[in-house]
Design a protein around this motif. Structure first.
Motif, PDB file in Angstrom:
ATOM      1  N   ASP A  30      46.905  78.996  49.793  1.00 41.91           N
ATOM      2  CA  ASP A  30      45.865  78.881  50.595  1.00 41.91           C
ATOM      3  C   ASP A  30      44.655  78.470  49.704  1.00 41.91           C
ATOM      4  O   ASP A  30      44.455  79.141  48.753  1.00 41.91           O
ATOM      5  CB  ASP A  30      45.222  80.319  51.439  1.00 41.91           C
ATOM      6  CG  ASP A  30      44.310  80.098  52.430  1.00 41.91           C
ATOM      7  OD1 ASP A  30      43.242  79.868  51.999  1.00 41.91           O
ATOM      8  OD2 ASP A  30      44.451  80.177  53.474  1.00 41.91           O
ATOM      9  N   PHE A  31      43.838  77.493  50.110  1.00 44.44           N
ATOM     10  CA  PHE A  31      42.694  77.010  49.176  1.00 44.44           C
ATOM     11  C   PHE A  31      41.753  77.908  48.907  1.00 44.44           C
ATOM     12  O   PHE A  31      41.011  77.763  47.839  1.00 44.44           O
ATOM     13  CB  PHE A  31      42.344  75.833  49.748  1.00 44.44           C
ATOM     14  CG  PHE A  31      41.207  74.995  49.205  1.00 44.44           C
ATOM     15  CD1 PHE A  31      42.031  73.956  48.088  1.00 44.44           C
ATOM     16  CD2 PHE A  31      39.911  75.160  49.012  1.00 44.44           C
ATOM     17  CE1 PHE A  31      41.175  73.269  47.211  1.00 44.44           C
ATOM     18  CE2 PHE A  31      39.123  74.155  48.052  1.00 44.44           C
ATOM     19  CZ  PHE A  31      39.962  73.331  47.003  1.00 44.44           C
ATOM     20  N   GLU A  52      35.325  69.320  47.038  1.00 49.39           N
ATOM     21  CA  GLU A  52      36.059  70.634  46.575  1.00 49.39           C
ATOM     22  C   GLU A  52      37.415  70.359  46.060  1.00 49.39           C
ATOM     23  O   GLU A  52      37.722  70.983  44.739  1.00 49.39           O
ATOM     24  CB  GLU A  52      35.971  71.587  47.819  1.00 49.39           C
ATOM     25  CG  GLU A  52      36.451  72.778  47.929  1.00 49.39           C
ATOM     26  CD  GLU A  52      36.365  73.830  48.926  1.00 49.39           C
ATOM     27  OE1 GLU A  52      36.219  74.906  48.923  1.00 49.39           O
ATOM     28  OE2 GLU A  52      36.661  73.117  50.095  1.00 49.39           O
ATOM     29  N   THR A  53      38.140  69.678  46.806  1.00 44.67           N
ATOM     30  CA  THR A  53      39.502  69.453  46.347  1.00 44.67           C
ATOM     31  C   THR A  53      39.491  68.469  44.959  1.00 44.67           C
ATOM     32  O   THR A  53      40.344  68.746  44.184  1.00 44.67           O
ATOM     33  CB  THR A  53      40.327  68.973  47.336  1.00 44.67           C
ATOM     34  OG1 THR A  53      39.813  67.679  48.040  1.00 44.67           O
ATOM     35  CG2 THR A  53      40.670  69.900  48.517  1.00 44.67           C
ATOM     36  N   LEU A  54      38.813  67.550  44.876  1.00 47.44           N
ATOM     37  CA  LEU A  54      38.914  66.818  43.883  1.00 47.44           C
ATOM     38  C   LEU A  54      38.555  67.308  42.502  1.00 47.44           C
ATOM     39  O   LEU A  54      38.956  67.478  41.515  1.00 47.44           O
ATOM     40  CB  LEU A  54      37.547  65.527  44.059  1.00 47.44           C
ATOM     41  CG  LEU A  54      37.652  64.554  42.714  1.00 47.44           C
ATOM     42  CD1 LEU A  54      38.886  63.960  42.426  1.00 47.44           C
ATOM     43  CD2 LEU A  54      36.540  63.597  42.994  1.00 47.44           C
ATOM     44  N   ASN A  55      37.356  68.241  42.535  1.00 53.98           N
ATOM     45  CA  ASN A  55      37.008  69.223  41.411  1.00 53.98           C
ATOM     46  C   ASN A  55      37.989  70.412  41.054  1.00 53.98           C
ATOM     47  O   ASN A  55      38.362  70.548  40.204  1.00 53.98           O
ATOM     48  CB  ASN A  55      35.421  69.788  41.731  1.00 53.98           C
ATOM     49  CG  ASN A  55      34.409  68.887  41.769  1.00 53.98           C
ATOM     50  OD1 ASN A  55      34.041  68.613  40.536  1.00 53.98           O
ATOM     51  ND2 ASN A  55      33.988  68.627  42.739  1.00 53.98           N
ATOM     52  N   TYR A  56      38.776  70.766  42.197  1.00 59.60           N
ATOM     53  CA  TYR A  56      39.693  71.681  41.849  1.00 59.60           C
ATOM     54  C   TYR A  56      40.863  70.887  41.003  1.00 59.60           C
ATOM     55  O   TYR A  56      41.634  71.513  40.444  1.00 59.60           O
ATOM     56  CB  TYR A  56      40.313  72.113  43.179  1.00 59.60           C
ATOM     57  CG  TYR A  56      41.203  73.270  43.257  1.00 59.60           C
ATOM     58  CD1 TYR A  56      40.837  74.491  42.584  1.00 59.60           C
ATOM     59  CD2 TYR A  56      42.638  73.158  43.526  1.00 59.60           C
ATOM     60  CE1 TYR A  56      42.023  75.686  42.615  1.00 59.60           C
ATOM     61  CE2 TYR A  56      43.536  74.146  43.726  1.00 59.60           C
ATOM     62  CZ  TYR A  56      43.310  75.356  43.009  1.00 59.60           C
ATOM     63  OH  TYR A  56      44.147  76.374  43.018  1.00 59.60           O
ATOM     64  N   ALA A  57      41.195  69.717  41.448  1.00 58.46           N
ATOM     65  CA  ALA A  57      42.270  68.996  40.692  1.00 58.46           C
ATOM     66  C   ALA A  57      41.886  68.699  39.163  1.00 58.46           C
ATOM     67  O   ALA A  57      42.814  69.058  38.436  1.00 58.46           O
ATOM     68  CB  ALA A  57      42.534  67.539  41.527  1.00 58.46           C
TER      69      ALA A  57
END
Length: 157
Positions: A30-31, A52-57
């Motif tokens: 879960d994110f 959010e997801t780009l930085n998480y990557a």
């Protein structure tokens, strides 16, 4: 050739579909629970187009890893300074993959996937909605408005 695959998402529907397709529930994160991610991945497919997801990557890759951008970006995409630093210091590669490559050759993406389907790749579980071609506007509206959960919406003749 990848063997240690994780899925990260926010929606229950996505989790249910990943399990249905055979992904081990232990590898579905879960994110909001980022601490569960095991860390240093080789490749990260960023499929939601959010900051959010780009930085998480950028934070979840090992040195020399790759981020593959698959979806269109939100109206404003922000790369945080620490993510930018990680991209530089870890020498990460960022690649784009929009739609598919088609040039009528036997090596283009369309021919590749046709060969995989002929070899037994089952794509049916990914098709969640089918519309008669004349009613395809309903499918386009469903995707635009996100009025229902979906994976792939297709038109048929």
């Amino acid at each position: 050739g990848y063997s240690d695959i994780y899925a990260i998402g926010k929606k229950t529907y996505q989790k249910e579909k990943a399990i249905e397709l055979g992904l081990d529930e232990e590898k579905i994160i879960d994110f909001t629970d980022k601490d569960k991610f095991p860390g240093e991945a080789d490749v990260y497919f960023e499929c939601s187009g959010t900051s959010e997801t780009l930085n998480y990557a950028a934070c979840g890759l090992k040195a020399g890893g790759s981020i593959v951008l698959v979806n269109e970006a939100d109206a404003q995409l922000n790369l945080f300074e620490d993510s930018y630093d990680r991209i530089l210091k870890k020498e990460l590669t960022i690649k784009g993959s929009f739609s598919s490559h088609f040039d009528h050759s036997e090596d283009d993406d369309w021919h590749y996937i046709i060969r995989r389907i002929e070899q037994g790749l089952d794509v049916e579980p990914l098709i969640t909605h089918e519309f008669d071609f004349n009613d395809m506007i309903k499918g386009l509206e469903l995707m635009r408005d996100k009025s229902e959960d979906y994976i792939k919406v297709i038109g048929k003749y």
